[in-house]
Design an enzyme around this catalytic site. Sequence first.
Site, PDB file in Angstrom:
ATOM      1  N   LYS A  51      42.719  34.887  32.518  1.00  0.00           N
ATOM      2  CA  LYS A  51      43.863  34.395  33.285  1.00  0.00           C
ATOM      3  C   LYS A  51      45.005  33.905  32.390  1.00  0.00           C
ATOM      4  O   LYS A  51      46.159  33.878  32.821  1.00  0.00           O
ATOM      5  CB  LYS A  51      43.436  33.286  34.254  1.00  0.00           C
ATOM      6  N   TYR A 265      30.232  38.082  46.318  1.00  0.00           N
ATOM      7  CA  TYR A 265      30.980  37.357  45.287  1.00  0.00           C
ATOM      8  C   TYR A 265      30.274  36.030  44.991  1.00  0.00           C
ATOM      9  O   TYR A 265      29.895  35.305  45.918  1.00  0.00           O
ATOM     10  CB  TYR A 265      32.417  37.080  45.765  1.00  0.00           C
ATOM     11  N   TYR A 291      31.217  37.073  37.059  1.00  0.00           N
ATOM     12  CA  TYR A 291      32.041  38.249  36.756  1.00  0.00           C
ATOM     13  C   TYR A 291      31.431  39.137  35.673  1.00  0.00           C
ATOM     14  O   TYR A 291      31.098  40.291  35.907  1.00  0.00           O
ATOM     15  CB  TYR A 291      33.434  37.809  36.277  1.00  0.00           C
TER      16      TYR A 291
HETATM   17  C1  LIG Z   1      39.245  36.270  37.307  1.00  0.00           C
HETATM   18  C2  LIG Z   1      38.166  36.803  36.454  1.00  0.00           C
HETATM   19  C3  LIG Z   1      37.917  38.195  36.371  1.00  0.00           C
HETATM   20  C4  LIG Z   1      38.613  39.196  37.215  1.00  0.00           C
HETATM   21  O1  LIG Z   1      39.913  39.446  36.793  1.00  0.00           O
HETATM   22  P1  LIG Z   1      40.991  39.932  37.852  1.00  0.00           P
HETATM   23  O2  LIG Z   1      42.209  40.137  37.099  1.00  0.00           O
HETATM   24  O3  LIG Z   1      41.068  38.841  38.880  1.00  0.00           O
HETATM   25  O4  LIG Z   1      40.456  41.177  38.490  1.00  0.00           O
HETATM   26  C5  LIG Z   1      36.953  38.638  35.496  1.00  0.00           C
HETATM   27  N1  LIG Z   1      36.246  37.770  34.752  1.00  0.00           N
HETATM   28  C6  LIG Z   1      36.428  36.445  34.826  1.00  0.00           C
HETATM   29  C7  LIG Z   1      35.577  35.581  33.989  1.00  0.00           C
HETATM   30  C8  LIG Z   1      37.400  35.917  35.675  1.00  0.00           C
HETATM   31  O5  LIG Z   1      37.574  34.595  35.736  1.00  0.00           O
END
Ligand SMILES: *Cc1c(COP(=O)(O)O)cnc(C)c1O
Length: 332
Positions: A51, A265, A291
């Site tokens: 992010k 999720y 993720y």
């Molecule tokens: C937000 C996030 C993602 C996904 O990225 P996006 O750009 O939202 O698709 C992947 N890995 C982690 C650890 C995240 O925090």
Amino acid sequence: MRKINLKQFPKVKLIERPSQIQYLKNISKHLGVEVYVKRDDLLAVGYGGNKLRKLEYLLGEAKKQEATHIFTIGAVQSNHARMTAIAATMNGFEAELFLKNSVPIRQSEYHTNGNVLLNKIIDVTIHPVENNEHAYERIAEREKELLAQGERPYVIPVGGSNALGTLGYMDAYFEILNQQNEVNVKFDWIATATGSGSTHAGLAIGQALSPEAIPVKGYSVEPNAQYILDHTLAIANEALKMIGEETLLKAKDLYFSEEYSGEAYGIPSPIHIDTIKWLAKYEGIFLDPVYTSKAFTALIMDIKNGVIKAGSKVLYVHTGGLPGIFAYPQYF
Ligand SMILES: *Cc1c(COP(=O)(O)O)cnc(C)c1O
């Protein structure tokens, strides 16, 4: 290649230098594919993660608009919300988070540790909300209150995933091209987790704009993810238009899979936990339960199933999420 003028998009600096690319010796030998990891999990600000690249542009725009407050939305354990809060606070904004209790986990650590604890340490204001709709209602109310007091709130969408946020991973794509020359490797694939879409979208537009096109695959972190793919295409094309490009992407240009994303999720399956343990033991790299463990599992399956051919060179972008490990201790 045409020169892209990004000067019109001011940035707040959150990243000092390119993130490291690391070769995974043990796992590569095991899989018969050269696996490299781009360590965006180790970006220096606020416990790292993907992010930050988006926030450079999003907070840059907020500053340009002379915003005083930054609002964003996420799940209780949102990495995006935590990084937004930290990066905003550091840069003199007041951050307020609108957090959804959307993952059905009752374990106390989920509600006290990990990102929740980091948010608490920086004293960020948190508004608990039911869902996205409720979050936007509460945001509208807070905006009204603040505007009446002469303050200027700026709203960052879920995951920082709009056209502006997408530019962060377009930059990362070009960073990867430069690093390829330094380490003298030509990657056959770039792989990433995908959730709100702008990491995948940014890498994909980098690919589209580059003479050295490395295919980019996004591995969904939830099932029934057609809406994620649709959003990814939409923001990729909005970003291309924003930088003055006329050739847009089509759905077939995006490589995407949701096959090993688990039941929902925020809920890891046993196979995702096995992947976390495997990578930690063999390479000393930790993946997160929400993720990166899902995406890395799917990448391994693509390799085992021959979708990614033996001998290929794959770059996995580690998007972070490490605080999540401490919110999910019951899985280990
Ligand atoms: C937000 C996030 C993602 C996904 O990225 P996006 O750009 O939202 O698709 C992947 N890995 C982690 C650890 C995240 O925090």
